[in-house]
Design a protein around this motif. Structure first.
Motif, mmCIF file in Angstrom:
data_model
loop_
_atom_site.group_PDB
_atom_site.id
_atom_site.type_symbol
_atom_site.label_atom_id
_atom_site.label_comp_id
_atom_site.label_asym_id
_atom_site.label_seq_id
_atom_site.Cartn_x
_atom_site.Cartn_y
_atom_site.Cartn_z
ATOM 1 N N LYS A 3 0.849 -1.187 0.000
ATOM 2 C CA LYS A 3 0.000 0.000 0.000
ATOM 3 C C LYS A 3 0.885 1.237 0.000
ATOM 4 O O LYS A 3 1.901 1.293 0.687
ATOM 5 C CB LYS A 3 -0.923 0.006 1.215
ATOM 6 N N GLY A 4 0.475 2.210 -0.790
ATOM 7 C CA GLY A 4 1.214 3.462 -0.874
ATOM 8 C C GLY A 4 0.270 4.583 -1.247
ATOM 9 O O GLY A 4 -0.899 4.359 -1.548
ATOM 10 N N LYS A 5 0.792 5.765 -1.229
ATOM 11 C CA LYS A 5 0.008 6.964 -1.554
ATOM 12 C C LYS A 5 0.624 7.666 -2.758
ATOM 13 O O LYS A 5 1.832 7.600 -2.997
ATOM 14 C CB LYS A 5 -0.015 7.939 -0.378
ATOM 15 N N VAL A 6 -0.243 8.352 -3.483
ATOM 16 C CA VAL A 6 0.185 9.215 -4.581
ATOM 17 C C VAL A 6 -0.490 10.554 -4.330
ATOM 18 O O VAL A 6 -1.712 10.635 -4.263
ATOM 19 C CB VAL A 6 -0.248 8.671 -5.965
ATOM 20 N N LYS A 7 0.320 11.578 -4.162
ATOM 21 C CA LYS A 7 -0.222 12.918 -3.912
ATOM 22 C C LYS A 7 -0.054 13.755 -5.171
ATOM 23 O O LYS A 7 1.010 13.742 -5.800
ATOM 24 C CB LYS A 7 0.485 13.581 -2.731
ATOM 25 N N ILE A 8 -1.110 14.457 -5.542
ATOM 26 C CA ILE A 8 -1.075 15.346 -6.692
ATOM 27 C C ILE A 8 -1.345 16.753 -6.172
ATOM 28 O O ILE A 8 -2.366 17.002 -5.536
ATOM 29 C CB ILE A 8 -2.132 14.965 -7.762
ATOM 30 N N VAL A 9 -0.412 17.656 -6.427
ATOM 31 C CA VAL A 9 -0.547 19.043 -6.002
ATOM 32 C C VAL A 9 -0.606 19.901 -7.264
ATOM 33 O O VAL A 9 0.276 19.810 -8.123
ATOM 34 C CB VAL A 9 0.640 19.492 -5.116
ATOM 35 N N CYS A 10 -1.631 20.721 -7.366
ATOM 36 C CA CYS A 10 -1.772 21.610 -8.520
ATOM 37 C C CYS A 10 -1.684 23.057 -8.057
ATOM 38 O O CYS A 10 -2.318 23.449 -7.078
ATOM 39 C CB CYS A 10 -3.105 21.377 -9.228
ATOM 40 N N ARG A 11 -0.913 23.816 -8.789
ATOM 41 C CA ARG A 11 -0.796 25.250 -8.533
ATOM 42 C C ARG A 11 -1.020 25.999 -9.840
ATOM 43 O O ARG A 11 -0.493 25.601 -10.873
ATOM 44 C CB ARG A 11 0.590 25.606 -8.010
ATOM 45 N N LYS A 12 -1.783 27.064 -9.758
ATOM 46 C CA LYS A 12 -1.874 27.981 -10.896
ATOM 47 C C LYS A 12 -0.814 29.032 -10.638
ATOM 48 O O LYS A 12 -0.844 29.729 -9.624
ATOM 49 C CB LYS A 12 -3.262 28.618 -10.983
ATOM 50 N N ARG A 13 0.151 29.103 -11.538
ATOM 51 C CA ARG A 13 1.291 29.985 -11.324
ATOM 52 C C ARG A 13 1.074 31.342 -11.979
ATOM 53 O O ARG A 13 0.266 31.487 -12.896
ATOM 54 C CB ARG A 13 2.561 29.324 -11.846
ATOM 55 N N LYS A 14 1.822 32.316 -11.503
ATOM 56 C CA LYS A 14 1.698 33.689 -12.018
ATOM 57 C C LYS A 14 2.027 33.773 -13.503
ATOM 58 O O LYS A 14 1.560 34.668 -14.188
ATOM 59 C CB LYS A 14 2.623 34.632 -11.234
ATOM 60 N N GLN A 15 2.825 32.829 -13.992
ATOM 61 C CA GLN A 15 3.197 32.829 -15.408
ATOM 62 C C GLN A 15 2.017 32.465 -16.304
ATOM 63 O O GLN A 15 2.134 32.475 -17.516
ATOM 64 C CB GLN A 15 4.332 31.829 -15.671
ATOM 65 N N GLY A 16 0.882 32.116 -15.712
ATOM 66 C CA GLY A 16 -0.284 31.760 -16.508
ATOM 67 C C GLY A 16 -0.300 30.303 -16.908
ATOM 68 O O GLY A 16 -0.715 29.952 -18.012
ATOM 69 N N ASP A 17 0.189 29.456 -16.016
ATOM 70 C CA ASP A 17 0.153 28.040 -16.326
ATOM 71 C C ASP A 17 -0.283 27.232 -15.101
ATOM 72 O O ASP A 17 -0.380 27.755 -14.000
ATOM 73 C CB ASP A 17 1.508 27.537 -16.862
ATOM 74 N N LEU A 18 -0.574 25.975 -15.351
ATOM 75 C CA LEU A 18 -0.919 25.042 -14.283
ATOM 76 C C LEU A 18 0.255 24.089 -14.094
ATOM 77 O O LEU A 18 0.782 23.551 -15.066
ATOM 78 C CB LEU A 18 -2.165 24.224 -14.646
ATOM 79 N N SER A 19 0.642 23.908 -12.844
ATOM 80 C CA SER A 19 1.728 23.009 -12.500
ATOM 81 C C SER A 19 1.155 21.876 -11.646
ATOM 82 O O SER A 19 0.552 22.139 -10.604
ATOM 83 C CB SER A 19 2.809 23.762 -11.724
ATOM 84 N N PHE A 20 1.324 20.645 -12.109
ATOM 85 C CA PHE A 20 0.865 19.467 -11.383
ATOM 86 C C PHE A 20 2.094 18.690 -10.911
ATOM 87 O O PHE A 20 2.898 18.252 -11.743
ATOM 88 C CB PHE A 20 0.039 18.547 -12.289
ATOM 89 N N SER A 21 2.242 18.527 -9.608
ATOM 90 C CA SER A 21 3.327 17.718 -9.056
ATOM 91 C C SER A 21 2.736 16.409 -8.567
ATOM 92 O O SER A 21 1.781 16.404 -7.790
ATOM 93 C CB SER A 21 4.024 18.445 -7.909
ATOM 94 N N ILE A 22 3.305 15.315 -9.042
ATOM 95 C CA ILE A 22 2.873 13.972 -8.658
ATOM 96 C C ILE A 22 3.964 13.430 -7.743
ATOM 97 O O ILE A 22 5.108 13.266 -8.167
ATOM 98 C CB ILE A 22 2.677 13.085 -9.901
ATOM 99 N N ILE A 23 3.604 13.173 -6.490
ATOM 100 C CA ILE A 23 4.586 12.837 -5.463
ATOM 101 C C ILE A 23 4.271 11.456 -4.877
ATOM 102 O O ILE A 23 3.118 11.190 -4.514
ATOM 103 C CB ILE A 23 4.572 13.901 -4.344
ATOM 104 N N ASP A 24 5.297 10.616 -4.781
ATOM 105 C CA ASP A 24 5.130 9.303 -4.164
ATOM 106 C C ASP A 24 6.420 8.936 -3.441
ATOM 107 O O ASP A 24 7.460 9.543 -3.674
ATOM 108 C CB ASP A 24 4.770 8.246 -5.212
ATOM 109 N N SER A 25 6.331 7.943 -2.568
ATOM 110 C CA SER A 25 7.514 7.484 -1.837
ATOM 111 C C SER A 25 7.916 6.081 -2.288
ATOM 112 O O SER A 25 8.564 5.345 -1.547
ATOM 113 C CB SER A 25 7.268 7.532 -0.326
ATOM 114 N N GLY A 26 7.552 5.732 -3.507
ATOM 115 C CA GLY A 26 7.936 4.441 -4.082
ATOM 116 C C GLY A 26 9.382 4.453 -4.528
ATOM 117 O O GLY A 26 10.140 5.381 -4.239
ATOM 118 N N LYS A 27 9.757 3.398 -5.268
ATOM 119 C CA LYS A 27 11.145 3.301 -5.711
ATOM 120 C C LYS A 27 11.460 4.437 -6.682
ATOM 121 O O LYS A 27 10.624 4.827 -7.499
ATOM 122 C CB LYS A 27 11.439 1.935 -6.311
ATOM 123 N N PRO A 28 12.680 4.983 -6.591
ATOM 124 C CA PRO A 28 13.064 6.086 -7.475
ATOM 125 C C PRO A 28 13.029 5.667 -8.946
ATOM 126 O O PRO A 28 13.486 4.585 -9.301
ATOM 127 C CB PRO A 28 14.499 6.408 -7.052
#
Length: 142
Positions: A59-84
């Protein structure tokens, strides 16, 4: 704007990801075509994490963080603690080859790179972070 979603590494969680992306696109007034493209890219990236980052039956988690940046774009970070694993280093898929000739793998990251404007990876403090950036301006990559 900043939103985040945490999923279990279970493919049955993918519909929650789609609702998350749709909500972000609606809030950002993104066109439907962009929403569909972002859903495709994020589903591909998150599914790969769910299937390959953690050993079978772990069992593990996958976190998705979205930011709307000042440059006028969307940034999605997909974060996990699985194998590199750095998917940006995967050899480019040769899409000129026929299906029978093409080796398995690489097509998903190719698709993600085609849809997104920027794709980057880093491994920090035992966590993988794949960041996908898309300009909110309509482009030919949709």
């Amino acid at each position: 704007m900043k939103h985040q979603l945490t999923l279990n590494n279970n493919i049955e969680e993918i519909p929650r990801l789609a609702m998350f992306v749709d909500m972000i696109c609606e809030e950002a007034n993104a066109p439907m075509s962009m929403s569909m493209s972002l859903n495709l890219a994020l589903e591909e990236a998150v599914t790969n994490v769910m299937l390959y980052a953690y050993p079978a039956e772990t069992k593990g988690k996958v976190k998705i963080v979205c930011r709307k940046r000042k440059q006028g774009d969307l940034s999605f970070s997909i974060i996990d603690s699985g194998k590199p694993f750095d998917p940006t280093l995967v050899k480019e898929a040769d899409i000129t080859l026929g299906v029978e000739e093409r080796p398995i793998g690489g097509l998903g990251i190719f698709l993600v790179k085609e849809i997104m404007d920027q794709v980057s990876y880093k491994h920090v403090n035992g966590k993988n972070m794949l960041t996908l950036v898309k300009s909110l301006q309509e482009t030919e990559n949709l």
